[in-house]
Design a protein around this motif. Structure first.
Motif, PDB file in Angstrom:
ATOM      1  N   ILE A 285       0.818  -1.320  -0.014  1.00 27.27           N
ATOM      2  CA  ILE A 285       0.119  -0.029  -0.089  1.00 27.27           C
ATOM      3  C   ILE A 285       0.884   1.041  -0.014  1.00 27.27           C
ATOM      4  N   VAL A 286       1.980   1.199   0.717  1.00 26.87           N
ATOM      5  CA  VAL A 286       2.803   2.500   0.707  1.00 26.87           C
ATOM      6  C   VAL A 286       3.485   2.675  -0.424  1.00 26.87           C
ATOM      7  N   ARG A 287       4.014   1.786  -1.098  1.00 25.05           N
ATOM      8  CA  ARG A 287       4.382   2.104  -2.690  1.00 25.05           C
ATOM      9  C   ARG A 287       3.435   2.518  -3.492  1.00 25.05           C
ATOM     10  N   GLY A 288       2.114   1.902  -3.310  1.00 28.92           N
ATOM     11  CA  GLY A 288       0.921   2.493  -4.175  1.00 28.92           C
ATOM     12  C   GLY A 288       0.705   3.899  -3.775  1.00 28.92           C
ATOM     13  N   LEU A 289       0.837   4.447  -2.704  1.00 26.60           N
ATOM     14  CA  LEU A 289       0.540   5.950  -2.483  1.00 26.60           C
ATOM     15  C   LEU A 289       1.799   6.549  -3.097  1.00 26.60           C
ATOM     16  N   HIS A 290       2.984   6.313  -2.898  1.00 27.90           N
ATOM     17  CA  HIS A 290       4.120   6.809  -3.405  1.00 27.90           C
ATOM     18  C   HIS A 290       3.803   7.020  -5.200  1.00 27.90           C
ATOM     19  N   ALA A 291       3.463   5.736  -5.546  1.00 29.71           N
ATOM     20  CA  ALA A 291       3.276   5.928  -7.035  1.00 29.71           C
ATOM     21  C   ALA A 291       2.148   6.928  -7.426  1.00 29.71           C
ATOM     22  N   TYR A 292       0.977   7.171  -6.520  1.00 29.82           N
ATOM     23  CA  TYR A 292       0.066   8.307  -6.548  1.00 29.82           C
ATOM     24  C   TYR A 292       0.482   9.412  -6.497  1.00 29.82           C
ATOM     25  N   ARG A 293       1.355   9.808  -5.572  1.00 36.75           N
ATOM     26  CA  ARG A 293       2.051  11.166  -5.611  1.00 36.75           C
ATOM     27  C   ARG A 293       3.080  11.208  -6.935  1.00 36.75           C
ATOM     28  N   ALA A 294       3.703  10.349  -7.321  1.00 33.48           N
ATOM     29  CA  ALA A 294       4.470  10.414  -8.443  1.00 33.48           C
ATOM     30  C   ALA A 294       3.681  10.930  -9.728  1.00 33.48           C
ATOM     31  N   LEU A 295       2.520  10.296  -9.957  1.00 30.63           N
ATOM     32  CA  LEU A 295       1.586  10.623 -10.853  1.00 30.63           C
ATOM     33  C   LEU A 295       1.200  12.083 -10.702  1.00 30.63           C
ATOM     34  N   LEU A 296       0.856  12.652  -9.606  1.00 31.76           N
ATOM     35  CA  LEU A 296       0.593  14.019  -9.780  1.00 31.76           C
ATOM     36  C   LEU A 296       1.700  14.955  -9.864  1.00 31.76           C
ATOM     37  N   ASP A 297       2.822  14.529  -9.495  1.00 35.17           N
ATOM     38  CA  ASP A 297       4.028  15.119  -9.931  1.00 35.17           C
ATOM     39  C   ASP A 297       4.184  15.174 -11.313  1.00 35.17           C
ATOM     40  N   ALA A 298       4.257  13.965 -12.081  1.00 34.97           N
ATOM     41  CA  ALA A 298       4.730  13.928 -13.465  1.00 34.97           C
ATOM     42  C   ALA A 298       3.671  14.297 -14.482  1.00 34.97           C
ATOM     43  N   HIS A 299       2.467  14.188 -13.771  1.00 36.00           N
ATOM     44  CA  HIS A 299       1.201  14.762 -14.654  1.00 36.00           C
ATOM     45  C   HIS A 299       0.306  15.568 -14.087  1.00 36.00           C
ATOM     46  N   PRO A 300       0.694  16.563 -13.688  1.00 34.50           N
ATOM     47  CA  PRO A 300      -0.021  17.635 -12.972  1.00 34.50           C
ATOM     48  C   PRO A 300      -1.697  18.017 -13.757  1.00 34.50           C
ATOM     49  N   GLU A 301      -1.849  17.420 -14.730  1.00 37.57           N
ATOM     50  CA  GLU A 301      -3.004  17.850 -15.477  1.00 37.57           C
ATOM     51  C   GLU A 301      -4.155  16.980 -14.551  1.00 37.57           C
ATOM     52  N   TRP A 302      -3.680  15.846 -13.972  1.00 42.52           N
ATOM     53  CA  TRP A 302      -4.716  15.184 -13.166  1.00 42.52           C
ATOM     54  C   TRP A 302      -5.052  15.786 -11.465  1.00 42.52           C
ATOM     55  N   ARG A 303      -4.268  16.832 -11.436  1.00 43.92           N
ATOM     56  CA  ARG A 303      -4.758  17.204 -10.053  1.00 43.92           C
ATOM     57  C   ARG A 303      -6.041  17.767  -9.957  1.00 43.92           C
TER      58      ARG A 303
END
Length: 467
Positions: A285-303
């Motif tokens: 679960i922790v790496r899943g949350l890190h991946a979600y944070r990485a998504l928001l950083d790499a693809h800010p259009e999803w914010r």
């Protein structure tokens, strides 16, 4: 509330189908006024066993309520609950099964510092032997001549060999619901303990696994350590989702109520990434949350356009490492919300209180399901979400989940350790067209329900009887 009855004199051993597992189909709670309340459990094994009418389920008394029920002679037909000494059970269940065998099969050890197989481990192992022997003796007492006995999981790995010595006439099967460790990792165990575990399972006529990969790992261990599997036959039965139950249950009123509450939390027009797991170390679960944070950083259009709905239900909280992991999940979710959230958008909606109806609501709402375990015997969540999804759901799936063998072709497959790769998989899943998502969901649901629980159990029983 359940009724009490006086213990009756022992009846002749007549049961022809017996199942043994640590947890049984029913648990008892002792009220302050001394009354006992019974609650039936769920899960694939309970559902699967409903296919057989005349059976006996042998299980352990897990708490004070269960033990009191045994002492009072309270029970229900078809269930024998064993009142094993509480300290023996704790040593066997938490000290060995969950803290050693689970860690070995899920590759969870930090090997520079653990494991340490010292005198305390040996003391606990003796309890594990005692615990398994109690099951073997009860099964030997209850089984009719030539009966079929299906022993479940890593908690009871020694039972087949012990039972074979007591009752050579029986048809004995063992089923592993976990992965099986590759031989090099399995050999972390002390040599005599590893050999004892393998010989315990090889006491069965048939040893079965959820996937061919886990079965092959077991065969490799037996070949390397013992020279082969002997007379024991190896089988594979990939437990599927119970489609009829899930579809019916997911349309009930309490699920609709929770869907409305979730929609309000998510906000109008936003997509959802859903995960439903126990806070078990292997679930990642922790790496899943890190991946979600990485998504928001790499693809800010999803914010502000996506919400991660994460249900992380506390598991094994009597072990410190699991309490720490649950706390880490909560801390990271709070950090993401603090760093990225706005007045109108909460990036992570985290729930830690188990609620099956709410889980089904999330399944129905999901645009993306994230299932990224480090290692998992099967993972039924990956199979359940496509079955009940309202509008189609893209599945991001770890290649280390047993479900990958059946669902990998229509999932977006990830390396569970690769946070950046998982973030890109989430982006791909969120960007998938509705048409493609619908087609994939249909194929995923078909694969996920190919072997529903009742047929899964009957197939094992039939294969065992033919040995």
């Amino acid at each position: 509330m359940v009724s009490e009855h006086a213990p009756s004199s022992p009846a002749p051993s007549t049961a022809q189908v017996l199942v043994a597992s640590n947890r049984g189909p029913i648990t008892y709670t002792l009220g302050e006024d001394g009354t006992l309340d019974a609650k039936r459990g769920g899960g694939g094994l309970v559902s699967g066993l409903s296919a057989v009418d005349d059976k006996l389920w042998v299980c352990a008394a897990l708490g004070d309520g269960d033990r009191e029920a045994v002492r009072r002679g309270v029970g229900e037909p078809g269930v024998r609950m064993l009142d094993i000494d509480a300290e023996v059970h704790a040593d066997a269940y938490n000290g060995i099964a969950n803290s050693v065998l689970w860690f070995v099969h899920h590759l969870l050890y930090q090997t520079p510092v653990e494991p340490v197989f010292d005198a305390e481990f040996r003391r606990r192992w003796a309890s594990y032997e005692t615990y398994n022997r109690a099951f073997a003796q009860a099964l030997a007492e209850e089984a009719g001549e030539g009966a079929s006995v299906l022993v479940q999981d890593y908690h009871l790995a020694l039972v087949p060999g012990m039972l074979r010595e007591l009752r050579p006439d029986l048809k004995i099967g063992h089923f592993s619901h976990t992965p099986w460790a590759p031989v090099d990792y399995f050999r972390l165990l002390p040599d005599d303990i590893g050999e004892q575990l393998l010989r315990g399972i090889l006491g069965a006529d048939r040893a079965a696994f959820l996937t061919r990969r886990w079965a092959d790992a077991f065969i490799s261990c037996c070949t390397e350590i013992l020279g082969g599997t002997g007379r024991t036959r190896i089988g594979v039965h990939g437990l599927g989702a119970d489609a009829d139950f899930l579809r019916r249950r997911s349309q009930e009123a309490d699920v609709d109520e929770r869907m409305e509450a979730l929609r309000e939390q998510v906000g109008e027009g936003r997509k959802t990434i859903v995960r439903v797991d126990r806070t078990e170390l292997s679930k990642n679960i922790v790496r899943g949350l890190h991946a979600y944070r990485a998504l928001l950083d790499a693809h800010p259009e999803w914010r502000e356009r996506v919400v991660h709905v994460a249900f992380a239900y506390p598991s094994r909280q009597d072990l410190a490492v699991y309490r720490d992991y649950t706390a880490a999940v909560q801390t990271l979710a709070t950090e993401i919300n603090g760093a990225y959230g706005t007045e109108s958008w909460t990036p992570v909606v985290l729930h830690v209180k188990d609620d099956f109806a709410r889980s089904l609501a999330a399944y129905r709402l999901a645009d993306v399901a994230l299932v990224n375990p480090i290692r998992d015997g099967m993972n039924l969540v990956a199979k359940e979400v496509p079955v009940v999804s309202d509008h189609g759901c893209a599945l991001v799936l770890s290649r280390e989940a047993g479900a990958y063998e059946e669902l990998g072709e229509d999932a977006i497959v990830v390396n569970p350790y690769d946070v950046v790769g998982t973030a890109e998989a989430l982006h791909e899943a969120l960007s998938m067209s509705a048409e493609e998502r619908t087609g994939r969901t249909k194929r995923l649901a078909e694969a996920a329900t190919a072997l529903p629980p009742q047929q899964w159990f009957l197939d094992q029983l039939e294969a065992l009887r033919q040995e």
